[in-house]
Design an enzyme around this catalytic site. Structure first.
Site, mmCIF file in Angstrom:
data_model
loop_
_atom_site.group_PDB
_atom_site.id
_atom_site.type_symbol
_atom_site.label_atom_id
_atom_site.label_comp_id
_atom_site.label_asym_id
_atom_site.label_seq_id
_atom_site.Cartn_x
_atom_site.Cartn_y
_atom_site.Cartn_z
ATOM 1 N N SER A 199 -13.204 -5.213 6.527
ATOM 2 C CA SER A 199 -12.655 -5.903 7.700
ATOM 3 C C SER A 199 -13.197 -7.321 7.728
ATOM 4 O O SER A 199 -14.266 -7.602 7.158
ATOM 5 C CB SER A 199 -13.069 -5.176 8.980
ATOM 6 O OG SER A 199 -12.734 -5.919 10.146
ATOM 7 N N TYR A 215 -19.565 -1.503 14.743
ATOM 8 C CA TYR A 215 -18.415 -1.470 13.845
ATOM 9 C C TYR A 215 -18.603 -2.494 12.727
ATOM 10 O O TYR A 215 -18.377 -2.189 11.543
ATOM 11 C CB TYR A 215 -17.136 -1.767 14.623
ATOM 12 C CG TYR A 215 -15.907 -1.853 13.747
ATOM 13 C CD1 TYR A 215 -15.377 -0.711 13.145
ATOM 14 C CD2 TYR A 215 -15.288 -3.083 13.502
ATOM 15 C CE1 TYR A 215 -14.257 -0.792 12.327
ATOM 16 C CE2 TYR A 215 -14.170 -3.168 12.689
ATOM 17 C CZ TYR A 215 -13.656 -2.023 12.107
ATOM 18 O OH TYR A 215 -12.555 -2.103 11.285
#
Length: 247
Positions: free
Chosen positions: A143, A157
């Site tokens: 990501s 995250y």
């Protein structure tokens, strides 16, 4: 049709929706044989039926990536059906956004189990096979939050996605030569990932943020680009995001 894709067997985790589903559909349209793993097997079976109706080849296997034995069974099932595995797309993921003050320890653990251990279970299951074959390709979905910490709210995250990039770079260094490793680092992409937050305020903020999201097919095309390169070309990382996204 790209010959570099049409000859390949591709295993995809988290294939019941979002990036995994779009990738399965796109690669199958290019002639790849796709093996789909996820917990929602009924969704997988519907996707298999769609791919087969279009003339493709696909197999669905119920898979929870937090279970090493289930990921091993996914790889074994692919070999039993198609004789080999050429590419493993470690895609399954969870994004549970919330401020650290909320102390959502269970969600932190779940993200590490899925986002980090899920990737490692894939590596553990496929690496011996890739060594035996003398070829293989890991594609790990990270990501942009693994490049810059998404904070407040996404600190844990981000930690999981920084870990995916670190694991991938070390893996590339250790096994490169006949085995390729690619990191795909998307920004806001339209998928179910944005629905993983139990914190109401964070969930609402994500809903606004994701209004700029690009289609999941954008990531599928990036994955196809990495796969279709000649065997001596390793696309180490692809970063893609909406043109409106500023991080």
């Amino acid at each position: 049709m790209s010959n570099n894709i049409s000859t390949k067997v591709v295993v995809i985790t988290g294939a019941s929706s979002g990036l995994g589903e779009a990738t399965a559909r796109h690669l199958a349209s290019l002639g790849a044989k796709v093996v789909l793993g996820a917990r929602r097997v009924e969704r997988l079976q519907g996707l298999v039926a769609e791919i087969e109706a279009a003339g493709g080849e696909a197999l669905a296997i119920a898979t929870d990536v937090t279970s090493a034995s289930q990921v091993a069974a996914l790889i074994d099932g692919a070999v039993q059906r198609f004789g080999r595995v050429d590419v493993l797309v470690n895609n399954a993921g969870l994004m549970a956004i919330a401020p650290m003050d909320e102390v959502k320890v269970d969600e932190w653990s779940r993200m590490f189990d899925i986002n980090v251990m899920g990737v490692l279970h894939g590596v553990a299951s496929a690496l011996p096979l890739f060594r035996k074959q003398g070829s293989g390709h890991f594609i790990n979905i990270a990501s942009v939050a693994g490049i810059k910490v998404f904070s407040p709210g996404g600190t844990v995250y981000s930690a999981t996605k920084f870990a995916v990039r670190a694991i991938s770079e070390g893996l590339r260094h250790e096994v490169g030569g006949s085995i390729r490793t690619t990191v795909i680092s998307p920004g806001a992409v339209d998928s179910e990932l944005k629905l993983g937050s139990s914190h109401e305020e964070s969930s609402q903020a994500l809903g606004e943020f994701y209004k700029m999201a690009i289609p999941a097919e954008s990531v599928a095309r990036a994955i196809a680009y990495a796969i279709e390169q000649p065997a001596d070309v390793d696309i180490s990382e692809v970063v893609l995001r909406p043109t409106l996204q500023d991080f």
